[in-house]
Scaffold this motif. Sequence first.
Motif, short mmCIF file in Angstrom:
data_model
loop_
_atom_site.label_atom_id
_atom_site.label_comp_id
_atom_site.label_asym_id
_atom_site.label_seq_id
_atom_site.Cartn_x
_atom_site.Cartn_y
_atom_site.Cartn_z
N ALA A 122 0.85 -1.19 0.00
CA ALA A 122 0.00 0.00 0.00
C ALA A 122 0.88 1.24 0.00
O ALA A 122 2.08 1.16 0.25
CB ALA A 122 -0.91 0.00 1.23
N GLY A 123 0.28 2.35 -0.27
CA GLY A 123 1.03 3.60 -0.25
C GLY A 123 0.21 4.73 -0.86
O GLY A 123 -0.96 4.55 -1.19
N TYR A 124 0.87 5.86 -0.98
CA TYR A 124 0.19 7.03 -1.52
C TYR A 124 1.23 8.05 -1.98
O TYR A 124 2.39 8.00 -1.59
CB TYR A 124 -0.75 7.67 -0.49
CG TYR A 124 -0.06 7.97 0.83
CD1 TYR A 124 0.67 9.14 1.00
CD2 TYR A 124 -0.13 7.07 1.88
CE1 TYR A 124 1.32 9.40 2.20
CE2 TYR A 124 0.49 7.32 3.08
CZ TYR A 124 1.23 8.49 3.23
OH TYR A 124 1.87 8.75 4.41
N GLU A 125 0.77 8.96 -2.80
CA GLU A 125 1.52 10.15 -3.19
C GLU A 125 0.49 11.27 -3.30
O GLU A 125 -0.39 11.21 -4.17
CB GLU A 125 2.24 9.93 -4.52
CG GLU A 125 3.09 11.12 -4.93
CD GLU A 125 3.90 10.85 -6.18
OE1 GLU A 125 4.88 10.09 -6.09
OE2 GLU A 125 3.52 11.41 -7.23
N ILE A 126 0.56 12.22 -2.37
CA ILE A 126 -0.45 13.27 -2.29
C ILE A 126 0.25 14.62 -2.38
O ILE A 126 1.15 14.92 -1.60
CB ILE A 126 -1.22 13.19 -0.95
CG1 ILE A 126 -1.82 11.81 -0.75
CG2 ILE A 126 -2.29 14.27 -0.88
CD1 ILE A 126 -2.38 11.56 0.62
N GLY A 127 -0.17 15.43 -3.33
CA GLY A 127 0.43 16.75 -3.51
C GLY A 127 -0.48 17.85 -2.99
O GLY A 127 -1.70 17.80 -3.15
N LEU A 129 -1.96 10.07 8.09
CA LEU A 129 -1.53 9.19 7.01
C LEU A 129 -0.73 7.99 7.49
O LEU A 129 -0.18 7.25 6.68
CB LEU A 129 -0.69 10.00 6.00
CG LEU A 129 -1.41 11.17 5.33
CD1 LEU A 129 -0.43 11.99 4.50
CD2 LEU A 129 -2.55 10.67 4.47
N ASN A 130 -0.66 7.79 8.81
CA ASN A 130 0.09 6.67 9.36
C ASN A 130 -0.82 5.51 9.71
O ASN A 130 -2.02 5.70 9.97
CB ASN A 130 0.83 7.11 10.64
CG ASN A 130 1.93 8.08 10.32
OD1 ASN A 130 2.93 7.72 9.73
ND2 ASN A 130 1.75 9.33 10.72
N ASN A 150 -4.82 7.31 17.10
CA ASN A 150 -4.33 7.52 15.74
C ASN A 150 -3.09 8.40 15.76
O ASN A 150 -3.01 9.33 16.57
CB ASN A 150 -5.40 8.20 14.87
CG ASN A 150 -6.65 7.37 14.77
OD1 ASN A 150 -6.61 6.22 14.37
ND2 ASN A 150 -7.76 7.96 15.15
N ILE A 151 -2.16 8.15 14.87
CA ILE A 151 -0.96 8.98 14.78
C ILE A 151 -1.24 10.12 13.80
O ILE A 151 -1.57 9.91 12.64
CB ILE A 151 0.26 8.16 14.30
CG1 ILE A 151 0.49 6.99 15.25
CG2 ILE A 151 1.49 9.05 14.20
CD1 ILE A 151 0.73 7.38 16.70
N CYS A 152 -1.11 11.34 14.30
CA CYS A 152 -1.32 12.55 13.50
C CYS A 152 0.04 13.20 13.28
O CYS A 152 0.94 13.10 14.11
CB CYS A 152 -2.22 13.54 14.25
SG CYS A 152 -3.80 12.83 14.74
N LEU A 207 3.63 14.51 -0.28
CA LEU A 207 3.86 13.52 0.76
C LEU A 207 3.66 12.14 0.14
O LEU A 207 2.70 11.93 -0.60
CB LEU A 207 2.87 13.70 1.92
CG LEU A 207 2.77 15.08 2.53
CD1 LEU A 207 1.65 15.12 3.57
CD2 LEU A 207 4.09 15.48 3.15
N SER A 208 4.58 11.22 0.43
CA SER A 208 4.44 9.88 -0.13
C SER A 208 4.90 8.82 0.86
O SER A 208 5.65 9.11 1.79
CB SER A 208 5.22 9.75 -1.45
OG SER A 208 6.59 9.99 -1.21
#
Length: 107
Positions: free
Chosen positions: A12-17, A30-31, A63-65, A77-78
């Motif tokens: 899993a993962g992400y790339e958010i601009g 996002l953690n 939750n981790i913020c 952020l990715s």
Amino acid sequence: MQDRDSGMFIRAGYEIGFMTHVATPMVTMLNLHPSRVPDLRTSHQVVTSRPVAMEEYADSFGNICTRMTVPPGGVTLSCDFVVSDSGRPDRQALDADQHSADMLPPP
């Protein structure tokens, strides 16, 4: 991928601009929840496209913020990771109340 002992591996993962014109304070969630950290098979590291100071804390639900200030021009952020999962459905509280978003209290 299958893991005989613990079910399956999920990548899993992400790339958010984010594009900003001025420095913009932001809190992201996002953690993985800490309860799933033992299931990680690779590191879970949020990476920024440019240097940004980040501070992590746990909210009242565990939750981790991550608090940061996005600089003018923005940032990406990715994260990319592998987690092990049994494949069984999540537990459900079938008797939990369901509220529409307009009925929720203000933050």
